[in-house]
Design an enzyme around this catalytic site. Structure first.
Site, PDB file in Angstrom:
ATOM      1  N   ALA A  38       0.914  -1.253   0.114  1.00 17.83           N
ATOM      2  CA  ALA A  38       0.068   0.092   0.051  1.00 17.83           C
ATOM      3  C   ALA A  38       0.985   1.072  -0.017  1.00 17.83           C
ATOM      4  O   ALA A  38       0.755   2.087   0.795  1.00 17.83           O
ATOM      5  CB  ALA A  38      -0.974  -0.248   1.182  1.00 17.83           C
ATOM      6  N   LEU A  39       1.692   1.398  -0.980  1.00 16.99           N
ATOM      7  CA  LEU A  39       2.974   2.181  -1.095  1.00 16.99           C
ATOM      8  C   LEU A  39       2.283   3.597  -1.233  1.00 16.99           C
ATOM      9  O   LEU A  39       1.259   4.020  -1.844  1.00 16.99           O
ATOM     10  CB  LEU A  39       3.782   1.791  -2.277  1.00 16.99           C
ATOM     11  N   HIS A  43       6.799   5.974   1.669  1.00 15.12           N
ATOM     12  CA  HIS A  43       7.573   4.721   1.316  1.00 15.12           C
ATOM     13  C   HIS A  43       8.556   5.274   0.203  1.00 15.12           C
ATOM     14  O   HIS A  43       9.659   4.880   0.054  1.00 15.12           O
ATOM     15  CB  HIS A  43       7.033   3.547   0.613  1.00 15.12           C
ATOM     16  N   ASP A 156       6.816   5.873  12.456  1.00 10.25           N
ATOM     17  CA  ASP A 156       6.889   4.918  13.543  1.00 10.25           C
ATOM     18  C   ASP A 156       8.232   4.854  14.386  1.00 10.25           C
ATOM     19  O   ASP A 156       9.048   4.184  14.358  1.00 10.25           O
ATOM     20  CB  ASP A 156       6.884   3.429  12.628  1.00 10.25           C
ATOM     21  N   GLN A 159       8.832   1.898  16.776  1.00 13.67           N
ATOM     22  CA  GLN A 159       9.605   0.840  15.898  1.00 13.67           C
ATOM     23  C   GLN A 159      10.978   0.958  15.672  1.00 13.67           C
ATOM     24  O   GLN A 159      11.470   0.036  15.609  1.00 13.67           O
ATOM     25  CB  GLN A 159       8.374   0.631  14.547  1.00 13.67           C
ATOM     26  N   SER A 191       0.196   7.499   5.936  1.00 12.97           N
ATOM     27  CA  SER A 191       0.134   6.341   6.338  1.00 12.97           C
ATOM     28  C   SER A 191      -0.746   5.521   5.476  1.00 12.97           C
ATOM     29  O   SER A 191      -1.758   6.041   5.022  1.00 12.97           O
ATOM     30  CB  SER A 191      -0.299   6.320   7.762  1.00 12.97           C
ATOM     31  N   ARG A 193      -2.840   3.457   6.459  1.00  6.52           N
ATOM     32  CA  ARG A 193      -4.277   3.261   6.977  1.00  6.52           C
ATOM     33  C   ARG A 193      -4.980   4.780   7.153  1.00  6.52           C
ATOM     34  O   ARG A 193      -6.121   4.486   7.264  1.00  6.52           O
ATOM     35  CB  ARG A 193      -3.929   3.053   8.646  1.00  6.52           C
TER      36      ARG A 193
END
Ligand code: PAF
Length: 284
Positions: A38-39, A43, A156, A159, A191, A193
């Site tokens: 889902a670039l 990214h 993130d 992360q 994002s 999402r």
């Protein structure tokens, strides 16, 4: 190997990927951009940095089942494979590592990586198995694609910090690059999402960045974190979001700080409708 815009190799099998990586490493520096697909522009900026800093760019697309909780969006996570492949080809990525779950987890995984302390803070408090799953898959991706450098986004934050700690403590010979968050015009961190948001939710979601900026201003003025945090949580709630946390924390330990000191990270996670969004700002 890549000799033009549409010659990107697509490899699914981990052993085949390892053999290719061994060969490439004899003459080139490998840059890995691990993704769940889902670039988006975030990214793309990581891939562009990987292209500048290394000679052979590997992007992995793998929606990693072991980092999702039982009630999370593993099944519904967007998987626009054809669009993603086209983006990667247009960017001139050399190789796409695109395993199936059965390729990475032929048997139920029994070995996991965890970081005592960090795994239970912030997102780890709410997403119990999440970081264990992330670190384990990232370690596998490092061992399979054998990168010299790996590229992650600052959005993130927890992360990226935990991947850095894992890389140091387990002596992975990989340079971890963490690159700035890419934002929409109103500040919303980009994002995968965000596509879950309705128009109304999308408008309201910009409060997250505004609240981080406001907190930064107040922190720099010398206001106490504890009162900033309470005020910003209320601001976010007033927009209809439900904060999981809003913290002003030490950038390395992620424990709350009581002043700016030598630096802090302001970090937030909140739900809007069914979507959970995260964001952060590093303040020096
Ligand atoms: O940030 C992500 O997309 C994922 O957590 C990662 C690092 C690719 C591991 O699955």
């Amino acid at each position: 190997m890549n000799d033009g815009a549409i010659s990107m190799e697509v490899i699914k099998n981990p052993s085949e990927m390892q053999a290719i990586a061994d060969k490439i490493r004899q003459t080139k520096r490998i840059g890995l951009v691990p993704t769940m697909g889902a670039l988006h522009k975030g990214h793309i900026s990581l891939i562009e940095s990987a292209k500048k800093e290394t000679d052979f760019v590997v992007v992995s697309i793998f929606v990693n089942p072991i980092q999702f909780g039982p009630t999370e969006d593993y099944k519904s996570y967007p998987r626009p494979y054809d669009e993603d492949q086209k983006i990667l080809e247009d960017l001139g990525v050399d190789l796409l590592f695109f395993p199936f779950a059965i390729d990475l987890y032929p048997n139920p995984q029994t070995t996991f990586i965890n970081i005592r302390g960090l795994e239970n803070l912030l997102c780890g408090k709410i997403r119990k198995r999440h970081f264990k799953g992330v670190l384990t898959v990232v370690a596998k991706l490092f061992n399979i694609t054998k990168p010299h450098s790996a590229f992650f986004g600052q959005k993130d934050y927890q992360q990226a910090l935990m991947i850095r700690v894992m890389t140091n403590e387990l002596n992975f010979d990989v340079r971890i690059r963490v690159l700035p968050t890419i934002r929409e015009e109103d500040g919303l961190a980009i994002s995968s999402r965000n596509i879950y948001l309705s128009d109304d939710e999308r408008r309201k979601a910009s409060i997250l960045y505004l609240s981080l900026k406001e907190a930064e201003k107040l922190l720099k003025k010398g206001e106490k974190p504890i009162s900033i945090v309470e005020r910003q949580k209320l601001l976010i709630e007033r927009e209809g979001l439900i904060p999981d946390y809003f913290e002003i924390a030490d950038p390395e330990t992620l424990k709350p700080v009581d002043g700016l000191g030598s630096g802090a990270v302001i970090i937030v996670a909140a739900k809007i409708g069914k979507t959970r969004l995260i964001d952060n700002l590093i303040v020096q």
